[in-house]
Design a protein around this motif. Sequence first.
Motif, PDB file in Angstrom:
ATOM      1  N   THR A 183      -3.635  -3.142   0.660  1.00 39.85           N
ATOM      2  CA  THR A 183      -4.277  -2.138   1.511  1.00 39.85           C
ATOM      3  C   THR A 183      -3.507  -0.816   1.488  1.00 39.85           C
ATOM      4  N   ILE A 184      -2.193  -0.897   1.472  1.00 46.87           N
ATOM      5  CA  ILE A 184      -1.390   0.340   1.453  1.00 46.87           C
ATOM      6  C   ILE A 184      -1.726   1.182   0.227  1.00 46.87           C
ATOM      7  N   THR A 185      -1.884   0.529  -0.922  1.00 45.14           N
ATOM      8  CA  THR A 185      -2.202   1.309  -2.130  1.00 45.14           C
ATOM      9  C   THR A 185      -3.549   2.008  -1.991  1.00 45.14           C
ATOM     10  N   THR A 186      -4.490   1.375  -1.307  1.00 43.45           N
ATOM     11  CA  THR A 186      -5.800   2.005  -1.123  1.00 43.45           C
ATOM     12  C   THR A 186      -5.698   3.189  -0.164  1.00 43.45           C
ATOM     13  N   MET A 187      -4.877   3.063   0.868  1.00 43.81           N
ATOM     14  CA  MET A 187      -4.675   4.194   1.794  1.00 43.81           C
ATOM     15  C   MET A 187      -4.020   5.369   1.045  1.00 43.81           C
ATOM     16  N   LEU A 188      -3.049   5.071   0.201  1.00 42.56           N
ATOM     17  CA  LEU A 188      -2.365   6.146  -0.523  1.00 42.56           C
ATOM     18  C   LEU A 188      -3.309   6.812  -1.517  1.00 42.56           C
ATOM     19  N   LEU A 189      -4.243   6.041  -2.068  1.00 42.82           N
ATOM     20  CA  LEU A 189      -5.207   6.632  -2.997  1.00 42.82           C
ATOM     21  C   LEU A 189      -6.051   7.696  -2.295  1.00 42.82           C
ATOM     22  N   LYS A 190      -6.317   7.500  -1.006  1.00 42.73           N
ATOM     23  CA  LYS A 190      -7.029   8.537  -0.242  1.00 42.73           C
ATOM     24  C   LYS A 190      -6.283   9.862  -0.261  1.00 42.73           C
ATOM     25  N   LYS A 191      -4.971   9.813  -0.427  1.00 44.93           N
ATOM     26  CA  LYS A 191      -4.154  11.028  -0.497  1.00 44.93           C
ATOM     27  C   LYS A 191      -3.865  11.420  -1.952  1.00 44.93           C
ATOM     28  N   THR A 242      -0.378 -10.587 -10.818  1.00 46.80           N
ATOM     29  CA  THR A 242      -0.834  -9.987  -9.572  1.00 46.80           C
ATOM     30  C   THR A 242      -0.329  -8.559  -9.481  1.00 46.80           C
ATOM     31  N   ALA A 243      -1.140  -7.674  -8.914  1.00 47.66           N
ATOM     32  CA  ALA A 243      -0.680  -6.331  -8.581  1.00 47.66           C
ATOM     33  C   ALA A 243      -1.353  -5.920  -7.294  1.00 47.66           C
ATOM     34  N   ALA A 244      -0.719  -5.045  -6.531  1.00 42.63           N
ATOM     35  CA  ALA A 244      -1.302  -4.626  -5.267  1.00 42.63           C
ATOM     36  C   ALA A 244      -2.450  -3.623  -5.434  1.00 42.63           C
ATOM     37  N   PRO A 245      -2.392  -2.666  -6.376  1.00 40.35           N
ATOM     38  CA  PRO A 245      -3.442  -1.634  -6.408  1.00 40.35           C
ATOM     39  C   PRO A 245      -4.815  -2.184  -6.793  1.00 40.35           C
ATOM     40  N   ALA A 246      -5.841  -1.518  -6.304  1.00 40.97           N
ATOM     41  CA  ALA A 246      -7.218  -1.879  -6.629  1.00 40.97           C
ATOM     42  C   ALA A 246      -7.554  -1.463  -8.055  1.00 40.97           C
ATOM     43  N   SER A 247      -8.659  -1.999  -8.565  1.00 37.91           N
ATOM     44  CA  SER A 247      -9.065  -1.686  -9.934  1.00 37.91           C
ATOM     45  C   SER A 247      -9.177  -0.181 -10.141  1.00 37.91           C
ATOM     46  N   VAL A 248      -9.709   0.541  -9.152  1.00 32.90           N
ATOM     47  CA  VAL A 248      -9.917   1.981  -9.335  1.00 32.90           C
ATOM     48  C   VAL A 248      -8.602   2.741  -9.508  1.00 32.90           C
ATOM     49  N   ASN A 249      -7.496   2.112  -9.211  1.00 32.31           N
ATOM     50  CA  ASN A 249      -6.210   2.780  -9.429  1.00 32.31           C
ATOM     51  C   ASN A 249      -5.946   2.992 -10.917  1.00 32.31           C
ATOM     52  N   GLY A 250      -6.495   2.111 -11.748  1.00 37.14           N
ATOM     53  CA  GLY A 250      -6.196   2.241 -13.174  1.00 37.14           C
ATOM     54  C   GLY A 250      -7.373   1.992 -14.104  1.00 37.14           C
ATOM     55  N   LEU A 251      -8.520   1.601 -13.537  1.00 32.69           N
ATOM     56  CA  LEU A 251      -9.633   1.163 -14.374  1.00 32.69           C
ATOM     57  C   LEU A 251     -10.949   1.730 -13.855  1.00 32.69           C
ATOM     58  N   THR A 252     -11.885   1.910 -14.762  1.00 28.88           N
ATOM     59  CA  THR A 252     -13.258   2.289 -14.408  1.00 28.88           C
ATOM     60  C   THR A 252     -14.185   1.169 -14.875  1.00 28.88           C
ATOM     61  N   PHE A 253     -14.999   0.636 -13.970  1.00 27.85           N
ATOM     62  CA  PHE A 253     -15.910  -0.449 -14.340  1.00 27.85           C
ATOM     63  C   PHE A 253     -17.139   0.147 -15.019  1.00 27.85           C
ATOM     64  N   VAL A 254     -17.543  -0.399 -16.165  1.00 27.99           N
ATOM     65  CA  VAL A 254     -18.676   0.214 -16.869  1.00 27.99           C
ATOM     66  C   VAL A 254     -19.853  -0.720 -17.155  1.00 27.99           C
TER      67      VAL A 254
END
Lengths: 231, 231, 231, 231, 231, 231
Positions: free
Chosen positions: D14-22, E136-148
């Motif tokens: 969740t923290i990574t998603t909050m930081l992505l907002k910034k 495992t990684a904490a960031p969501a897919s959108v942190n590094g990937l685009t779904f197509v």
Amino acid sequence: MTPFDALRRVPTATITTMLLKKGIRHCWMNGAMPLAAGYPRVVGAAFTLRFVPVREDLATPESWAKPISTRAAIEAMPEGCIAVADAMGVATAGIFGDILVMRMARRNVTALVTDGVIRDKVGVLAAKLPVWCQGTAAPASVNGLTFVGWNEPIACGGCAIFPDDVIVADDDGAVVIPKDLVDFVAAEGEEHERYESWVVSEVERGVPLPGLYPPNDDAKARYAAWKAKRS
Amino acid sequence: MTPFDALRRVPTATITTMLLKKGIRHCWMNGAMPLAAGYPRVVGAAFTLRFVPVREDLATPESWAKPISTRAAIEAMPEGCIAVADAMGVATAGIFGDILVMRMARRNVTALVTDGVIRDKVGVLAAKLPVWCQGTAAPASVNGLTFVGWNEPIACGGCAIFPDDVIVADDDGAVVIPKDLVDFVAAEGEEHERYESWVVSEVERGVPLPGLYPPNDDAKARYAAWKAKRS
Amino acid sequence: MTPFDALRRVPTATITTMLLKKGIRHCWMNGAMPLAAGYPRVVGAAFTLRFVPVREDLATPESWAKPISTRAAIEAMPEGCIAVADAMGVATAGIFGDILVMRMARRNVTALVTDGVIRDKVGVLAAKLPVWCQGTAAPASVNGLTFVGWNEPIACGGCAIFPDDVIVADDDGAVVIPKDLVDFVAAEGEEHERYESWVVSEVERGVPLPGLYPPNDDAKARYAAWKAKRS
Amino acid sequence: MTPFDALRRVPTATITTMLLKKGIRHCWMNGAMPLAAGYPRVVGAAFTLRFVPVREDLATPESWAKPISTRAAIEAMPEGCIAVADAMGVATAGIFGDILVMRMARRNVTALVTDGVIRDKVGVLAAKLPVWCQGTAAPASVNGLTFVGWNEPIACGGCAIFPDDVIVADDDGAVVIPKDLVDFVAAEGEEHERYESWVVSEVERGVPLPGLYPPNDDAKARYAAWKAKRS
Amino acid sequence: MTPFDALRRVPTATITTMLLKKGIRHCWMNGAMPLAAGYPRVVGAAFTLRFVPVREDLATPESWAKPISTRAAIEAMPEGCIAVADAMGVATAGIFGDILVMRMARRNVTALVTDGVIRDKVGVLAAKLPVWCQGTAAPASVNGLTFVGWNEPIACGGCAIFPDDVIVADDDGAVVIPKDLVDFVAAEGEEHERYESWVVSEVERGVPLPGLYPPNDDAKARYAAWKAKRS
Amino acid sequence: MTPFDALRRVPTATITTMLLKKGIRHCWMNGAMPLAAGYPRVVGAAFTLRFVPVREDLATPESWAKPISTRAAIEAMPEGCIAVADAMGVATAGIFGDILVMRMARRNVTALVTDGVIRDKVGVLAAKLPVWCQGTAAPASVNGLTFVGWNEPIACGGCAIFPDDVIVADDDGAVVIPKDLVDFVAAEGEEHERYESWVVSEVERGVPLPGLYPPNDDAKARYAAWKAKRS
């Protein structure tokens, strides 16, 4: 014409396609690229060299005087061979420098191929021995590698190389032909080159590739006609 | 002759061998290769630059105006130094472009060495500052890196670089000499070069390497005689 | 002047900085570098090609005659496009060789960009189609890749490329501009280039970078004056 | 409740998603994973440690007695901090072993986070200090690393870490929150967790995700109702 | 017994050997390993998912509500399928978290296989859907990937996966069987398992491997006798 | 007590520190980690195995019946040895599966160590032979490797291993001791362990590390007293 003479006219790109007909996909050595532009295509029997990682008590300048040393290996190389060195892809220690390469040239070795790097780049180029490698580094082999022997099976750039396999190298890199397939590759390769030279002439006059390369029946007939006229 | 003058005549390949005599194997910077052919060998004291990964709120074009910035670092570089930049091997963001390199050249910096890449390749080449790097990328440093300071210990290409270590770079890449070993390397390096030039002359007349390089007693005697005659 | 004409005067280095203003950091294709020196800067709409790893029953020379083949894709390329091929960074199988590249040149394709490699290097250079790639390998695409289609979204060198995005490539590599940002980048890029050319003239006369690049108020005023005088 | 208390209830995902907002995408440290299962989520201010590559004359067991040493760094760690070590991702030399980790535990350090590895795994586990790292290696830090200081900006796992940034680590790894964003992340993170717990209950009763996560207007209304009822 | 029932009794190790008989070496997905111990062997038709690298203007939390989204893809998955996601081996962004995996479990998807990573590890394990991934990684897919998109040919762990190929996964990882070879592999695999169970009993009573595995004529006869007795 | 008995009480972490006293930094095999938790520390003479990359005409299931095969190698292993296999770090082909490992266990081989991977994980664990490796893959060795011989010098995980070097492996991985240094390491290692156990007791009672580890004169005296009292 010997198979080696024939192979000197067959690009490495074509050789890989001929080997694929025999199910062989691992024949191009990753990382072994020409050190300089303008080398002729070279062909020769493989003379293998093998390194393992550095062991600090063994990989020293003193080791260069031992019976199992790169120096001794060079004296065992037959005229015309292509030396192929398994450096495990290590890019931080030059397996050979200018003096060793000069000696190889003097002994009429055809070329040096490795998945590692060389050192003394200016001197190596001056020695005129064609070299396929991953690049250049200043440190000597003993900085990162221990030499363990010659004329054994080796790995080089993701390929298995056995002594007396045949090596061909040109601008697209270096390939290994298992010795039992040399005649096949030489014969098929020549015919393939002839066909591709006809395709090039077709493309030059604007023919689209589908149906031409690979050929459909019409293209096969036109090629046969062209070939008949040439011979 | 100063040690720097002496080092200008000692290839980096030889320097690594001299350092190995002192047990130092980590002295050649992996990835830092000449951006163009034909640079002279350069020698200078290290002026270090340090980057960490991009933090999006800090690594922005605005950061270029801050007190800790690549611009400020350039103004702190002493004449004759070699700037060495720790880019953590990042190959996707050019640490410096043409304008910064022009300014370094103007300030009489000797060279730029990095395990990263530069940008504006055409302009950088035009600025005439010799550069050793991993290659070229279009994005600016802030695309992937945050600049954090200068004249600190850094990593560069797998080596530790401390401010005032001495950097030598040529066609085989860039090496670092710990500052306490500079006199040793300069002195030993010159003698080693003399010996290798004799070896080359021997190889040219067909002498095999075993017993010559490294020398056995006979070769040592012949070398001593040759050396005596020359001086 | 069309946006494409404008972009032909904007270096890829500058384009990446303009895109960063819009928050876009992933726009430079890692691994796609000029195959030869001296290409002009090229601009064109992306025509995408997609490969997946080799499946031995599908990736065969026979596959080259299928409806979904690299040959068919080439015939679908519109004049002026830039073909961008997702080779997943594979460096051991050349996606295209001389004959395919000749046909692309014949069809007035502007350039080929890939994160993979090409084969038949000598022939590819002779075909005069500008190519940005990771290097050269002898094996054909079927040695390591299966071609699956064209004009789909692809990955190339760590970037997402959508059909009709705009590609610009020069000595610093190849960048992708999302199609909605083309006008913005063209306009801002031109102004940025003008400003940098003034900065260069300032650096040439010895002005230090802090306060100049980026500009403080004084530098902004001097630049405005210079710009006014020029127009 | 302090922000640290709040963060102890917010997963790193969740923290990574909050930081992505910034706009912050580089906040999760690649390679820093829990050494053992079952650690609680930890939160603390970053105390940074910095290594550069081994220099053989400096990186010796003797160096452990110097003023700039890992030992001295540990004595400087404030209670409750999280030590974050930049090991440049080196996986062949353990930055700390059981004795150093025991001393950190004794000093009430909260956790150790590194992109490198530890050694003496059995002893480190016994010391009960939670560790996030890349794994285990037998050699000591001096085998591959030189320690150069503490409380400087560092790189760790592809992130920039500045002293006093806040570190949170759990089963999904370790993240860094720039210190100016701690309050924002703590507040937004709590609300996001509340929303996700409602989503989970919806999924459990068979609601499809489109329209639910992210919510459309209907889902927003249902969530608001649920939230109102709970408070 | 259906081929799927048969395959549930054939280890992936055996399946790769059966596919090698057909010349297929690229069938095991590198990086796709069980997230937890103790999963049963799973078999299902491939439902493919495709990601390309992040484009910052597209890969945002807002994208999760678009028609082409991971959410929409999940609703298109047929009961019993195995979802296979091409994450290009990216290890820094979790393609799916607990909520998406819960929804897949609810829809009776058999398993998730990817060369990337997941996030919310604790929640994913709780959802009971078997997962093969790189970690495992904490960031969501959108942190590094685009779904197509979905149900296209994809790459996964160095393999080509086509929709409706069959996936089998167990403790040794995940393999893909081209759909035309499913009956062959199921039939040959069963017989091979029977033979290996006899070999195990031979090894247990001390028989050396040469002549036994692979069998010489004597071993073949003994196996035939054992098999006859069993049926 | 034999040196092997002594080494069974010396952790690999300590062994690497003893070898560093002799200038040896390359002794821990990168990638060779315990396949399962709870193995005892193992000690044995190295029996080496060597693979090169796959050559499709040689690396076939048929090759398993040849005189130079993994089967023949196993029959040549002496009781108590530790088999060390050079798999060039290849992680996509399991060098050995359950049946071969069962036979090794039956022949009282002490352990298997490799920089590659195994297959049939469940069966390998059941065979009770301790294994240090990089992980697990379903494909057989012939999918990616060609076996070429045994009891030759090899590379394993970045180390040189010579037949009859001594291998020690535990939770921190596997190390190689050059055979001439075994007595030194065994003797020094025991004393080092004694000293560290005293340090642990000191840390437990709150003594800071500077001055203790490494010891200053005061700590040396206290340790001497403690040691005297114990004996």
